[in-house]
Design a protein around this motif. Structure first.
Motif, short mmCIF file in Angstrom:
data_model
loop_
_atom_site.label_atom_id
_atom_site.label_comp_id
_atom_site.label_asym_id
_atom_site.label_seq_id
_atom_site.Cartn_x
_atom_site.Cartn_y
_atom_site.Cartn_z
N GLY A 127 -4.32 4.31 -4.67
CA GLY A 127 -5.46 3.40 -4.70
C GLY A 127 -6.06 3.18 -3.32
O GLY A 127 -7.28 3.06 -3.17
N PHE A 128 -5.21 3.15 -2.29
CA PHE A 128 -5.70 3.00 -0.92
C PHE A 128 -6.52 4.22 -0.50
O PHE A 128 -7.56 4.09 0.14
N ARG A 133 -8.21 -6.70 1.20
CA ARG A 133 -8.52 -7.67 0.14
C ARG A 133 -7.24 -8.37 -0.31
O ARG A 133 -6.80 -8.24 -1.46
N ALA A 192 -8.24 6.10 -2.44
CA ALA A 192 -9.52 6.06 -3.16
C ALA A 192 -10.43 4.96 -2.62
O ALA A 192 -11.66 5.10 -2.64
N ASP A 193 -9.83 3.87 -2.12
CA ASP A 193 -10.61 2.74 -1.64
C ASP A 193 -9.90 2.12 -0.44
O ASP A 193 -9.16 1.15 -0.58
N PRO A 194 -10.08 2.65 0.77
CA PRO A 194 -9.35 2.16 1.95
C PRO A 194 -9.58 0.68 2.23
O PRO A 194 -8.70 0.00 2.77
N LEU A 195 -10.74 0.13 1.87
CA LEU A 195 -11.01 -1.28 2.13
C LEU A 195 -10.15 -2.21 1.28
O LEU A 195 -10.07 -3.41 1.56
N SER A 196 -9.49 -1.67 0.25
CA SER A 196 -8.60 -2.51 -0.56
C SER A 196 -7.45 -3.06 0.27
O SER A 196 -6.84 -4.06 -0.10
N THR A 227 0.83 -1.21 0.00
CA THR A 227 0.00 0.00 0.00
C THR A 227 0.86 1.26 0.00
O THR A 227 0.60 2.22 -0.74
N ASN A 281 0.84 1.39 -4.02
CA ASN A 281 -0.57 1.65 -4.31
C ASN A 281 -1.20 2.59 -3.30
O ASN A 281 -2.35 2.42 -2.91
#
Length: 285
Positions: A79-80, A89, A82-86, A72, A76
């Motif tokens: 990206g984190f 995953r 924009a979408d912390p729940l990633s 992260t 990325n």
């Protein structure tokens, strides 16, 4: 060469899905436990079976937390945001070796503190088995069809299904599985099969991994959102690996110039002599 179409999901039980990527990590942890158990049986090691199990647990937690956080932060972060729940995953891939390494180093420190062992006694005992886990993880990347290589027209180059360009590429995940995994494992296992001064085995791992990763990165396509860091060839993986080579070489030099040795296994106490028998024998004379 045709890319083998492998379903990333190994087992589906209703809503529950077990991914091959997760199974490769499980294989790595089991292999680490088994090989560390073999190492603990050597006469020059002062390790118990319970300590091996605890160490593997600490290491597994360090790998997962550090690897995901490292990916992260290093690869990325946008990206984190924009979408912390990633972040959670993990089954979708996205683990950083360098982040996992930091997590494992911290886990070694915590285990050493709680077990009463010296830090590099723990690290030197553990690092020879790590490359097999790295190899398993790269196989997981290959099954996921991610982290593919650069364009190539070699006979074994293949088209990865998730590649938007749909061109033949190096299967660089397999290159890394062989270099950072099998080759490095063989070198470390043979080198550590004889007693070495403390820090030397850990230093060889750092230098060996760094060299293997730098070489493999010449065949791996840089992450699209990062690209080359400099000179149209330096990648983030290479940049993070250079300090490992320097530190690993320095550690080996220091280890042989200032040798210290791990605590040997405790030998069983010799039975006390039977004084009564000795006196009776003297009387008979």
């Amino acid at each position: 060469m045709q890319y083998p179409q492998i379903d990333p999901v190994a087992i589906s039980l209703g809503p529950l899905q077990v991914h091959w990527y997760g199974l490769t990590y499980l294989f790595g942890f089991i292999a680490a436990w088994w090989l560390c158990t073999l190492r603990a049986r050597r006469t020059d090691n002062n390790w118990t079976a319970q300590q091996v199990s605890d160490l593997v647990f600490y290491g597994a937690v360090g790998v997962i937390l550090g690897g995901r956080l490292g990916y992260t932060l290093f690869y990325n972060f946008s990206g984190f945001l924009a979408d912390p729940l990633s972040l959670v995953r993990i089954w979708q891939g996205g683990m950083s070796f360098h982040g996992g390494m930091i997590g494992v180093l911290l886990a070694f420190g915590l285990f050493a503190h709680r077990s009463g062992k010296r830090y590099f006694e723990v690290a030197d005992f553990s690092v020879p088995v790590i490359p097999l886990g790295l190899a398993a993880g790269r196989i997981g990347n290959f099954i996921n069809g991610e982290l593919w290589g650069r364009a190539s027209d070699l006979p074994w180059a293949m088209v990865f299904p998730n590649d938007p360009l749909q061109i033949t590429r190096h299967p660089s995940q397999l290159y890394q599985a062989m270099l950072e995994g099998l080759l490095l494992f063989a070198v470390l296992w043979l080198y550590s099969s004889r007693p070495r001064p403390m820090v030397a085995v850990t230093g060889l791992f750092g230098a060996g991994y760094g060299v293997c990763r730098i070489l493999a990165e010449f065949f791996r396509e840089p992450d699209a959102h990062i690209g080359f860091i400099a000179f149209d060839w330096l990648t983030m993986g290479q940049l993070l690996s250079v300090p490992m080579v320097i530190a690993g070489v320095a550690m080996m030099i220091w280890a042989y110039r200032h040798p210290t040795w791990p605590q040997p296994a405790t030998a069983p106490a010799a039975p006390a002599p039977d004084k009564r028998r000795k006196k009776k024998g003297a009387a008979r004379k």
